[in-house]
Motif scaffolding. Structure first.
Motif, mmCIF file in Angstrom:
data_model
loop_
_atom_site.group_PDB
_atom_site.id
_atom_site.type_symbol
_atom_site.label_atom_id
_atom_site.label_comp_id
_atom_site.label_asym_id
_atom_site.label_seq_id
_atom_site.Cartn_x
_atom_site.Cartn_y
_atom_site.Cartn_z
ATOM 1 N N MET A 1 47.313 30.756 37.384
ATOM 2 C CA MET A 1 46.701 29.718 38.188
ATOM 3 C C MET A 1 45.188 29.908 38.185
ATOM 4 N N LYS A 2 44.480 28.842 37.926
ATOM 5 C CA LYS A 2 43.026 28.886 37.846
ATOM 6 C C LYS A 2 42.414 28.821 39.245
ATOM 7 N N LYS A 3 41.432 29.696 39.488
ATOM 8 C CA LYS A 3 40.749 29.712 40.783
ATOM 9 C C LYS A 3 39.725 28.584 40.830
ATOM 10 N N SER A 4 39.495 28.074 42.030
ATOM 11 C CA SER A 4 38.515 27.010 42.191
ATOM 12 C C SER A 4 37.108 27.558 41.988
ATOM 13 N N ARG A 5 36.203 26.676 41.710
ATOM 14 C CA ARG A 5 34.801 27.031 41.487
ATOM 15 C C ARG A 5 34.211 27.738 42.712
ATOM 16 N N ARG A 6 34.580 27.250 43.886
ATOM 17 C CA ARG A 6 34.069 27.847 45.127
ATOM 18 C C ARG A 6 34.561 29.277 45.297
ATOM 19 N N VAL A 7 35.828 29.506 45.048
ATOM 20 C CA VAL A 7 36.404 30.852 45.184
ATOM 21 C C VAL A 7 35.716 31.809 44.216
ATOM 22 N N LEU A 8 35.535 31.379 42.974
ATOM 23 C CA LEU A 8 34.875 32.223 41.979
ATOM 24 C C LEU A 8 33.437 32.540 42.373
ATOM 25 N N GLU A 11 33.409 35.137 45.114
ATOM 26 C CA GLU A 11 33.760 36.456 44.588
ATOM 27 C C GLU A 11 32.577 37.083 43.854
ATOM 28 N N ASN A 46 31.303 26.951 51.058
ATOM 29 C CA ASN A 46 32.439 26.169 51.569
ATOM 30 C C ASN A 46 32.038 24.759 51.964
ATOM 31 N N ASP A 52 34.344 21.302 44.437
ATOM 32 C CA ASP A 52 34.634 22.173 43.297
ATOM 33 C C ASP A 52 33.940 21.722 42.021
#
Length: 99
Positions: A1-8, A11, A46, A52
């Motif tokens: 599953m690909k992570k969203s741009r925001r999550v990346l 991180e 956020n 995203d």
């Protein structure tokens, strides 16, 4: 599953902030000031109006960080940017390629 741009982006920001905190010999990792900056960055990421589809903050036309926080983030990025390749090489390469 690909992570969203925001999550990346959150991180990556956390990792570069920890590199900065360690490199500047702060007593606790992350120290309270660096943790405050990380929390602020998370809030701003956020609430990004682009969602995203957002660009990197450095390439964005809308600067949503307060000027003092923006300076702190620049300082962290200047320090950690060249060093992240040694700590997180795969993440750094993905980040560079996605630019």
């Amino acid at each position: 599953m690909k992570k969203s741009r925001r999550v990346l982006e959150k991180e990556i920001f956390d990792k570069i902030t920890i590199i900065y905190c360690k490199g500047n010999n702060h007593s606790v990792i992350p120290c309270s000031r660096c943790k405050e900056i990380m929390n602020y960055a998370h809030l701003r990421i956020n609430s990004c109006t682009f969602g995203d589809d957002k660009k990197f903050c450095s390439k964005c036309t809308v600067h949503c960080f307060k000027p003092d926080m923006r300076e702190n983030v620049k300082k962290i990025m200047r320090y950690s940017g060249p060093r992240i390749i040694f700590y997180h090489p795969i993440m750094a390469m993905k980040h560079l390629l996605s630019k």
